[in-house]
Structures are given as structure tokens and as C-alpha cells.
Design an enzyme around this catalytic site. Sequence first.
Site, mmCIF file in Angstrom:
data_model
loop_
_atom_site.group_PDB
_atom_site.id
_atom_site.type_symbol
_atom_site.label_atom_id
_atom_site.label_comp_id
_atom_site.label_asym_id
_atom_site.label_seq_id
_atom_site.Cartn_x
_atom_site.Cartn_y
_atom_site.Cartn_z
ATOM 1 N N LYS A 260 141.482 -32.271 22.738
ATOM 2 C CA LYS A 260 141.475 -31.495 21.497
ATOM 3 C C LYS A 260 142.472 -32.070 20.479
ATOM 4 C CE LYS A 260 140.011 -27.242 23.803
ATOM 5 N NZ LYS A 260 140.352 -25.865 24.210
ATOM 6 N N SER B 295 137.914 -20.476 24.533
ATOM 7 C CA SER B 295 139.030 -21.031 23.766
ATOM 8 C C SER B 295 138.920 -20.793 22.267
ATOM 9 C CB SER B 295 139.160 -22.534 24.039
ATOM 10 O OG SER B 295 138.007 -23.219 23.605
#
Length: 818
Positions: free
Chosen positions: A747, A704
Amino acid sequence: MSNNPQNPFSFIAEYNGDEKSIYDIEFPETLPVLPLRDSVLFPGVILPISVGRTGSLKVCKESFERSSFIVCATQKDPATDYPKTEDLYPVAVVARIVRIYELPEDTTTVIIQGFTPVNIIETFPDGNTLMATVKAKAEYYEEMNGESYMLMKQTLQNRLREYIHVNDQLPDDAQLALNNAYSMPFFVNFICANFPLETHIKMRLLREAHPIVRTTKLLTEVSREIQYARIRSDIKQKTQRDIDKQQRDYFLQRQLQNIQEELGSATTGDVNKLRRKAQNLLWSADVKATFEQELGKLERMNAQSPDYQVQLTYLETLVQLPWGKRTKCNYNLPRAEKILEKNHYGMKEVKERILEHIAVRYYSHDKARPTILCLYGPPGVGKTSLCRSIADAMGRKYVRASLGGLHDEAEIRGHRRTYIGAMPGRIIKSLIKADSSNPVFVLDEIDKITENTHNGDPASALLEVLDPEQNKAFHDNFLEVDVDLSDVMFIATANTIGSIPRPLLDRMELIEVNGYITEEKIEIAKRHLVPRVKEGCGLKDDKTIRLNKASLEFLIEKYTRESGVRGLEKELDRFFRKMVLHHERHGVFPATSVTPADVEQILGKPKYQRDIYQGNGFAGVVTGLAWTSVGGEILYIESSLSRGKGQKLTLTGNLGDVMKESAVLALEFIKAHADAIGVDLRIFDSYNIHIHVPEGAVPKDGPSAGITMTTSLVSALTQRKVRKGIAMTGEITLRGKVLPVGGIKEKILAAKRAGITDIVLCADNRKDIEVIDELYLRGLTFHYVETVLQVLDYALLKEKVEHPIEFKLDDEKGKDEQ
């Protein structure tokens, strides 16, 4: 022949060594004494005896553990509990403990083997142990293989068979024991020890040192006993002919009752108890037939048999199961919703799914197809406690089985009864514990099951349990009958679903339990944690100590770092413990209306510093977003250039293989699209590139950070400033596509904590954003991209950073390449 510790005839073939070695042994002059009440041990004979006296048990266990000798001496009076020298026959036998059986009802059977005979010189006590000074007694040994000896052996065997024929009180093994006898001296000694003679006659036989004389005298005694047995048999036959049928039946019934009371009084009581328990059980015809068959086996067993307890345990397990015993469920939706809201804050999606389940069960009159739920999320978010609230909301029993570290398939399916210590698996034991056939059954930590061990595969064993098509007839190896689990509501919990085998994962409906933001933790602390911790510290009735929102926020941000609230509860517990300690020392609490300063004074300096966005003043520094087991975090990617030979990429920060590959992909993409990005290719020949991810002690991996690394490299290579307040997450491909990633909610929470205002992520992650509650998205702007070039266009400004690097490039080399 299997050895029965209560039957001496089962040990006739136990010894198969050199008979002469029985007498050629070395032993000390002083040995511990094992007094025998009604038994006489002979050389070479293996004899079972029941031991009850404390001193005798100690002698047996110490001899067995040390493999040492003892001396077995017969008492003149069996009623004497503490025999002395004058209470024992002077001739005894040195012996060794072969086995010790711990039987039901606190009885112990010891198997002893005799060796050479000895004379007891004197005895003396040593604590609870009787010791004896002994001297070896001469015992003549002959192999006795001649024709005359064999004829004597046959004569003895025939006389014994005749005695067995007229005496129906001997066990069935007696005839087989005679056929297995092969050693004449050992055979004679065995008969002397086990034939029903009076003790003083056996001692007279033991004193005979010559085997021929002993055999002759034994034949005389056997012949006399045959005559007595015939007389008893004749009397019995005459008596039976004189008793009419009614009296005979009454006599036999009384005799059977007395025998059962003498030999196995526990058997009758256990059988009757099991029958009473089984009367009201709602089991199928197959299970009932199995129960009756196994109960019949139990009735025919002796309570002293080692197999008796195994059979009894099996039948008790069978009647303890809640066959068709269902708890009445409460499908009142408002009540269920009230309980869930009271016990847990947030978790909107999970609560909605539970209420859907309750509504469907009510609407279908409890006939809906069962659903297997799996709650997964970071530690401490309340997965296990939520399961208990679900049971309360539905009015069902609650039972939990922890699967963490489970490595044996038998823990799920049970052991077969052929194994020593066999028992049912955790599924059956938990149903017995719940005492209901429709409990809420929590399979905790299902992601931590050990797979494919030498003890089988527990994860594969769970496939049958968690499949609604198969668990209607769950087969436990111990029970060997089918158990219906279709009414059980199974709920599994896990921290991550990545380690759960795919076939097992397909059988469950996954519900993610996300971590909490600071605001949610404050509410959870106010409603649940603070009252519970205060009660544990004896402050339940105290109304003076108050933690306001600012104090709780300070404690959460500075002393915990987690997605759940388990660490928060520990810190609150530590806080109130110190408050109580201060009160006990000084008579007052250090603070009542607690402020953040009070929290720091009581708990000490903060353990953690909140991740704060560090600005955009440096080229090559970009903020990424990462997912960890304790929630989301921001991650800084730093890129720098140094003059050198070029074509060198250095990666530091404890990166995993996938993250290293992302860095290589980013660099190759930049080289391939240098003109579009505005990067001078000559830089790669004159400068070395270094990518670093801070906090090098923490392992990092995953794809990511692809767009973050690309943006960091381009910023370093062009010295362009990164847009202020931005963070990003997304995987890249070699052709510049941006791919979606997971852990979006965690996140986003990390970005909010750090003060981020703009987040760049893949357009395919839009669906993940749309299902998140508006509370989490407040103050954030999302920028959806499909290519790396779109990321760079938005993330990098046209202006350069202060004091940019002035690249010194080799112009001639650049011209040659052109």
C-alpha cells in the site's frame, strides 16, 4: 485361478456359458485369417498364442476393437512366413479375440476363443491381411450326460492323470485343470488343443465331427503318449544312475543355465545388474533385508510374466535412491552472499535469513535442526529463481516439484504396488532425479493444492514431509520402506498464505517476498532482464542499443501493472523483437539511445495510466489504499447525497460482503456520534446516500476501507474539504475503534506512485512501518490513530468545498423528533 497368458491350462474354466451356443453363431462368408504355426484351435477352447507377424497383429487388434470374428487356420509348415491356400490345412475354426497382452521385449500374447469349425474354400490377400472364403462344417453336438459318457470322461481323466504323473514338464495348473472340467465336449476339445500331440494328429481329431469318435481317438493318442512317456522316464532313470555325482551336478547346472536362457534370459541379467548397483549403497539393515527378499522373488519369476515388470520397477527404484549419498555443502558466507547479491536485487530480509541458515549449519557442523522455509508474495517477484540461487550458494543439488492443481494424495505418498501402473510419489522421484540425499527441494505453488478430494488430501500428506520430527522416516506407499528426508532443505513458495491449511502453515517459517518499487524494477531490468532478453533476441554482442533510466521508467509505468517483473520481461522481449524486425526490414535499428518517445513509437500507446492523486476539490471523495494480488493500489471512495425519502443506502462498485458491512458500520457510527461529528440528523430523513467505488468491473472486498468510507460519508454530510495529499487504510468497529490491516508495504508503494504525501493508519501498524526499509518511506509522513474521531479530526478541514450543497431539511419534523 489367476490367468497366466503363457499357460493354456489357466483358461480351462474361462468359458462357462451354453456350450451349444459355440456352434450357433452367425458370421460372414469372408473372414480375415490368423495363421497358426504350431497350434490347433478347437471349438469352445480358449487358447493363448504369441503373435509376431505384422499382418497377424493387425488382424488381432482390429478384431478385438470391433469384437468381430476371424478364422484360425493352422499352417502345414510352421516356417512359412506368408502362407497361401495350399500352405494351410483346409479345416479351420472361427474365433474371436478375448484379450491382448503387451509383454516385455516387444512380444504380444493374444487370447483367442474358438467357435464353430469351417472349411476354407479359398484365400486371397487384402493388403497385409490374408482373407478367406469359408463354409460352416457340420459338427454334431451331444450333451453327453449319460452314464456311458461319464464313464468315458472318467477314463480320459484317469489316463491324463497318469500322463501327468510320468511327465514332469507340464505346469502345476494341469492337475487343477482336470479337476475343474465339467463339460464333456468342451473338456475333450480342450485336451485335443493342449495335449502335446503332433499337428497332423490334432488336425485329424479336428476333422472328426462326432464327439464320441473324437473322444475315442483322443484316448488312443493319450495311451500312446503315456507309453512313450514311460519309456522316456525309464531311460532317464537308468541314465541318471549311470552318472556320478560330479557329472550329475555339472549336467544340472548346465541344464538350469539353458532353461534360464531359453525361458527368461532377461531375469539373470536384470538380477546381476541390480546386485551390482546395490553393492555400494549405504542403506540400513531393514532396507537391505527388504531388497534381498524382493530380489529373490524376482529371480523366481518368468520374464514374460506381467508381474515381472512391476517387481523390476520396484527394485530399480530402490537402488536408484541416493541412500546416504550427500552432496558436499559449501558454507562459505562471503561466497554465498556474493551469489545472492549477483542473482537478485533487493530482498534484504530473505537474503539475511538464508545467510543465517548457512551460518548456523556451518557453526553446528551440519547438525542443526532442519528448517522448513516458505517464501510467499505476489507473482513474478523471483521466489522460484531465488530458491535456485540458494542451492547454488550452499553448493547443493536443486530439485523442484510443482504442486499447483495437485489433487491426488498418491502424488505425494505414491501408489501401492497392487495397482496397475503403480509408481512412487513426487518426493521419491525428485530425490532420484537429484541423486542426492540433501538437495534443496522446492515445493512450488504450495498454496494451490486441492484439498479433500475423493483421492485423499494432498495437503495432509505433506504434513509428514514438512515435519522435521516425522520426515526422518518418510513412508512411501510404493517403496514400503522408510526414507530419511531430514537432510533435505525444503523451501515452499506461495502467492498467498490464506489458502494454506493451518496445520501445514505451522510447520513452515514464513518469509514474505514483497513487490518491487519502480526504482528497484529499473535496477533489475538493467542488471538482469535487458541482458537476458537481448541474448534471446540475438543481440547479446550489440552495444549500440541503450535504454536509459527514463526509458525504463516509462516502460514500467505505462506498459506494466504488477508487483513483480514477469510482465516487464515480456514487454522488454516485445520491444527488442520489434527492434530486430525493423532492422531486418530496413537495415537499421529504429533507435539506439532509446527515449520514452521511442518506446511509445515502438510498443504503441501505453496500456496503463499511473494512479495519480486527484486532489481534494470534491466533498465525499477520499483516497484509500488497497492490496491486490499484483501489489498495492490506491482506491477512491465516493459518497453523494440525493433528495428522497431518506433512510436509504446504496452501494455500487462490485463490492464484497465484508466491504458492504464496513459501509453499514460507518453509517451507523456517524448516526450514533452525529453531534460530536457535526452532522445534522435530519439529513438522513430527507436525503438518500450513495457510496461508489470506481472501476466497477473489478471485484473488491476486505475491511481495510472502513476509515476511508467513514471519512467519505462525513465529508459528504458536512461538505467539509478533505486534507490535500492524504490517503488512509484501516478497519473500524461499531464503537469507533480503528484496527490494523495487512499489506502495508504494498500500500505504501502504491501511495508513493500516486504522489501521496500523508498516510493515516492504525497505531498498531507502527511496527509494520518500522521494519520497512527507509528507501520505501522517503517522502511519506505517517499519522497513527486509534479512533475514528482522530481520523476525522486530521483528515477533514474546517473549510468547506467550493459550491457546497445547501441541505433543505424539514424543520418541523426535526422539532417533533426533539
